[in-house]
Design a protein around this motif. Structure first.
Motif, PDB file in Angstrom:
ATOM      1  N   ARG A  48     135.480  77.034   3.138  1.00 18.04           N
ATOM      2  CA  ARG A  48     134.534  77.697   4.032  1.00 18.04           C
ATOM      3  C   ARG A  48     133.186  77.952   3.368  1.00 18.04           C
ATOM      4  NH1 ARG A  48     136.169  75.695   7.963  1.00 18.04           N
ATOM      5  NH2 ARG A  48     137.890  76.516   9.195  1.00 18.04           N
ATOM      6  N   VAL A  49     133.121  77.991   2.062  1.00 16.12           N
ATOM      7  CA  VAL A  49     131.830  78.131   1.384  1.00 16.12           C
ATOM      8  C   VAL A  49     130.903  76.979   1.755  1.00 16.12           C
ATOM      9  CG1 VAL A  49     130.711  78.068  -0.880  1.00 16.12           C
ATOM     10  CG2 VAL A  49     132.698  79.524  -0.525  1.00 16.12           C
ATOM     11  N   ALA A  50     131.480  75.816   2.050  1.00 19.96           N
ATOM     12  CA  ALA A  50     130.678  74.636   2.359  1.00 19.96           C
ATOM     13  C   ALA A  50     130.705  74.259   3.838  1.00 19.96           C
ATOM     14  CB  ALA A  50     131.170  73.445   1.530  1.00 19.96           C
ATOM     15  N   ASP A  51     131.645  74.780   4.614  1.00 18.04           N
ATOM     16  CA  ASP A  51     131.821  74.334   5.998  1.00 18.04           C
ATOM     17  C   ASP A  51     132.153  75.521   6.888  1.00 18.04           C
ATOM     18  OD1 ASP A  51     132.404  73.105   8.384  1.00 18.04           O
ATOM     19  OD2 ASP A  51     134.295  72.216   7.705  1.00 18.04           O
ATOM     20  N   ALA A  52     131.260  75.843   7.791  1.00 17.52           N
ATOM     21  CA  ALA A  52     131.464  76.961   8.723  1.00 17.52           C
ATOM     22  C   ALA A  52     131.960  76.457  10.067  1.00 17.52           C
ATOM     23  CB  ALA A  52     130.172  77.739   8.896  1.00 17.52           C
ATOM     24  N   GLY A  53     132.852  75.502  10.035  1.00 20.94           N
ATOM     25  CA  GLY A  53     133.396  74.979  11.289  1.00 20.94           C
ATOM     26  C   GLY A  53     132.383  74.248  12.126  1.00 20.94           C
ATOM     27  N   GLY A  54     131.425  73.600  11.476  1.00 23.72           N
ATOM     28  CA  GLY A  54     130.401  72.856  12.186  1.00 23.72           C
ATOM     29  C   GLY A  54     129.156  73.656  12.501  1.00 23.72           C
ATOM     30  N   HIS A  55     129.158  74.952  12.213  1.00 18.99           N
ATOM     31  CA  HIS A  55     127.980  75.786  12.416  1.00 18.99           C
ATOM     32  C   HIS A  55     127.098  75.752  11.166  1.00 18.99           C
ATOM     33  CE1 HIS A  55     129.918  76.993  16.059  1.00 18.99           C
ATOM     34  NE2 HIS A  55     130.917  77.592  15.422  1.00 18.99           N
ATOM     35  N   ARG A  56     125.948  76.433  11.233  1.00 19.46           N
ATOM     36  CA  ARG A  56     124.926  76.294  10.184  1.00 19.46           C
ATOM     37  C   ARG A  56     124.818  77.559   9.338  1.00 19.46           C
ATOM     38  NH1 ARG A  56     119.451  77.654  10.034  1.00 19.46           N
ATOM     39  NH2 ARG A  56     119.521  78.293  12.234  1.00 19.46           N
ATOM     40  N   PHE A  57     124.927  77.382   8.016  1.00 21.81           N
ATOM     41  CA  PHE A  57     124.629  78.482   7.106  1.00 21.81           C
ATOM     42  C   PHE A  57     123.115  78.681   7.031  1.00 21.81           C
ATOM     43  CE2 PHE A  57     128.811  77.216   5.333  1.00 21.81           C
ATOM     44  CZ  PHE A  57     129.436  78.453   5.356  1.00 21.81           C
ATOM     45  N   ASP A  58     122.703  79.941   6.909  1.00 27.89           N
ATOM     46  CA  ASP A  58     121.284  80.284   6.837  1.00 27.89           C
ATOM     47  C   ASP A  58     121.053  81.085   5.561  1.00 27.89           C
ATOM     48  OD1 ASP A  58     118.674  81.104   7.149  1.00 27.89           O
ATOM     49  OD2 ASP A  58     118.886  81.681   9.257  1.00 27.89           O
ATOM     50  N   ALA A  59     120.801  80.380   4.461  1.00 28.78           N
ATOM     51  CA  ALA A  59     120.630  81.043   3.165  1.00 28.78           C
ATOM     52  C   ALA A  59     119.394  81.931   3.150  1.00 28.78           C
ATOM     53  CB  ALA A  59     120.550  79.998   2.056  1.00 28.78           C
ATOM     54  N   HIS A  80     126.214 101.814  -5.603  1.00 30.88           N
ATOM     55  CA  HIS A  80     126.165 100.352  -5.541  1.00 30.88           C
ATOM     56  C   HIS A  80     124.993  99.818  -6.372  1.00 30.88           C
ATOM     57  CE1 HIS A  80     128.523 100.287  -1.500  1.00 30.88           C
ATOM     58  NE2 HIS A  80     129.332 100.138  -2.528  1.00 30.88           N
ATOM     59  N   THR A  81     125.235  98.725  -7.070  1.00 32.49           N
ATOM     60  CA  THR A  81     124.196  98.096  -7.888  1.00 32.49           C
ATOM     61  C   THR A  81     123.898  96.661  -7.483  1.00 32.49           C
ATOM     62  OG1 THR A  81     125.864  97.411  -9.508  1.00 32.49           O
ATOM     63  CG2 THR A  81     124.753  99.526  -9.900  1.00 32.49           C
ATOM     64  N   HIS A  82     124.831  96.015  -6.786  1.00 28.67           N
ATOM     65  CA  HIS A  82     124.686  94.601  -6.440  1.00 28.67           C
ATOM     66  C   HIS A  82     125.083  94.373  -4.977  1.00 28.67           C
ATOM     67  CE1 HIS A  82     124.868  94.485 -10.819  1.00 28.67           C
ATOM     68  NE2 HIS A  82     124.296  93.298 -10.759  1.00 28.67           N
ATOM     69  N   ALA A  83     124.567  93.298  -4.414  1.00 27.40           N
ATOM     70  CA  ALA A  83     124.889  92.964  -3.028  1.00 27.40           C
ATOM     71  C   ALA A  83     124.638  91.482  -2.800  1.00 27.40           C
ATOM     72  CB  ALA A  83     124.051  93.791  -2.053  1.00 27.40           C
ATOM     73  N   ALA A  84     125.120  90.995  -1.662  1.00 28.16           N
ATOM     74  CA  ALA A  84     124.825  89.629  -1.227  1.00 28.16           C
ATOM     75  C   ALA A  84     125.220  89.509   0.237  1.00 28.16           C
ATOM     76  CB  ALA A  84     125.561  88.595  -2.067  1.00 28.16           C
ATOM     77  N   TYR A  85     124.660  88.513   0.895  1.00 32.11           N
ATOM     78  CA  TYR A  85     124.917  88.285   2.309  1.00 32.11           C
ATOM     79  C   TYR A  85     125.282  86.826   2.557  1.00 32.11           C
ATOM     80  CZ  TYR A  85     122.914  92.814   3.609  1.00 32.11           C
ATOM     81  OH  TYR A  85     122.682  94.159   3.749  1.00 32.11           O
ATOM     82  N   GLY A  86     126.119  86.630   3.566  1.00 34.65           N
ATOM     83  CA  GLY A  86     126.394  85.313   4.103  1.00 34.65           C
ATOM     84  C   GLY A  86     126.065  85.315   5.580  1.00 34.65           C
ATOM     85  N   VAL A  87     125.303  84.331   6.035  1.00 34.07           N
ATOM     86  CA  VAL A  87     124.866  84.275   7.438  1.00 34.07           C
ATOM     87  C   VAL A  87     125.163  82.896   8.000  1.00 34.07           C
ATOM     88  CG1 VAL A  87     122.930  84.545   9.035  1.00 34.07           C
ATOM     89  CG2 VAL A  87     123.014  85.927   6.939  1.00 34.07           C
ATOM     90  N   VAL A  88     125.781  82.874   9.174  1.00 33.88           N
ATOM     91  CA  VAL A  88     126.083  81.621   9.875  1.00 33.88           C
ATOM     92  C   VAL A  88     125.486  81.698  11.272  1.00 33.88           C
ATOM     93  CG1 VAL A  88     127.901  80.150  10.827  1.00 33.88           C
ATOM     94  CG2 VAL A  88     128.202  81.198   8.578  1.00 33.88           C
ATOM     95  N   ARG A  89     124.871  80.620  11.701  1.00 26.39           N
ATOM     96  CA  ARG A  89     124.260  80.570  13.033  1.00 26.39           C
ATOM     97  C   ARG A  89     124.863  79.443  13.868  1.00 26.39           C
ATOM     98  NH1 ARG A  89     119.908  83.820  13.482  1.00 26.39           N
ATOM     99  NH2 ARG A  89     118.843  84.484  11.558  1.00 26.39           N
ATOM    100  N   ALA A  90     125.053  79.737  15.150  1.00 24.42           N
ATOM    101  CA  ALA A  90     125.369  78.737  16.161  1.00 24.42           C
ATOM    102  C   ALA A  90     124.239  78.786  17.189  1.00 24.42           C
ATOM    103  CB  ALA A  90     126.721  79.035  16.812  1.00 24.42           C
ATOM    104  N   ARG A  91     124.370  78.078  18.275  1.00 27.89           N
ATOM    105  CA  ARG A  91     123.269  77.982  19.238  1.00 27.89           C
ATOM    106  C   ARG A  91     122.829  79.352  19.738  1.00 27.89           C
ATOM    107  NH1 ARG A  91     123.150  77.739  24.676  1.00 27.89           N
ATOM    108  NH2 ARG A  91     125.414  77.623  24.749  1.00 27.89           N
ATOM    109  N   ASP A  92     123.772  80.199  20.134  1.00 27.27           N
ATOM    110  CA  ASP A  92     123.415  81.514  20.677  1.00 27.27           C
ATOM    111  C   ASP A  92     124.132  82.647  19.953  1.00 27.27           C
ATOM    112  OD1 ASP A  92     125.948  80.916  21.534  1.00 27.27           O
ATOM    113  OD2 ASP A  92     125.661  81.642  23.588  1.00 27.27           O
TER     114      ASP A  92
END
Length: 255
Positions: A39-50, A158-170
């Motif tokens: 899943r780090v590389a493939d969001a089921g055909g949807h788009r990762f938005d770094a 807290h000292t550290h953080a990160a986000y993962g974002v996935v986009r589809a059409r809507d």
């Protein structure tokens, strides 16, 4: 237009319901580790938005500055876990902290983060609607209405953080992870670890943190003959008010 929010934080093993498969179930832990890596590389055909992930961290630090909290630093292993879960949410169509198999945010971090001892808190935002795409910074600010989310985002420890974002059409799925690592290993501990690998990892953790081996935190009890085939490095973090928390690190297979 719809927005779903969810927040969780792990303080100690005792505060979390044991929902993950038992330490005897090598197949379940191996399958979920493989799913996360995919899943780090493939969001089921949807788009990762770094870029949206970076914007979310910037918005987070703006909010923390306004509240008098120190800025958070991006953490690559948190990012891998956040990205993997966002991808899994999008690919399998759910919005939960627990995966359908019963794995929680810490398990994802401990399976993908091979050098860090620490337990993250997780925020999730899901947006669906027509019109312009939902900006990551806007999703972050919507958490202000939720005490749990906003508490995770502003927590002074807290000292550290990160986000993962996935986009589809809507639609957009955003996962944020926040943590204060206890220690970092000088080299990644392999998921399929041999005795010398584990010994080096234990030796690398400062002795004041009392590194130990244990079945994974949050795993259901199960019958194990001899040593559990699924194990985890743990360490303690002392509380300012006294006492300590047992904090998890990389999960690995001994078999």
């Amino acid at each position: 237009m719809g927005l779903a929010l969810a927040a969780t934080g792990r303080v100690s093993a005792e505060t979390v319901t044991d929902a993950a498969p038992p330490a005897s179930d090598v197949e379940a832990w191996s399958a979920y580790e493989a799913r996360l890596r995919a899943r780090v590389a493939d969001a089921g055909g949807h788009r990762f938005d770094a870029a949206a992930g970076e914007a979310a961290l910037a918005a987070t630090n703006t909010a923390r500055a306004a509240a008098g909290a120190a800025p958070l630093t991006w953490h690559d292993e948190l990012a891998a876990a956040a990205r993997a879960h966002a991808g899994d949410l999008a690919a399998r169509g759910y919005v939960e902290h627990l995966s359908p198999e019963g794995f929680d945010p810490s398990h994802r971090f401990w399976l993908l983060g091979r050098t860090t001892i620490g337990s993250p808190s997780e925020n999730i935002a899901y947006h669906r609607g027509s019109g312009p795409p939902a900006a990551a910074a806007d999703l972050v600010m919507r958490w202000r209405k939720s005490p749990g989310h906003w508490g995770n985002l502003l927590r002074a420890s807290h000292t550290h953080a990160a986000y993962g974002v996935v986009r589809a059409r809507d639609r957009v799925w955003m996962v944020g992870l926040f943590a204060r690592p206890v220690a970092s290993l000088p080299e990644p501990l392999p998921f399929h670890a041999q005795g010398p690998d584990v010994a080096r990892a234990l030796h690398a953790v400062p002795s004041e943190h009392r590194p130990r081996l244990a079945p994974p935190q949050g795993a259901r009890l199960g019958r194990v003959e001899g040593a559990a085939p699924v194990m985890q490095i743990t360490a303690i973090r002392r509380r300012e008010a006294g006492g300590f928390d047992v904090v998890g690190g990389p999960i690995f297979l001994t078999a």
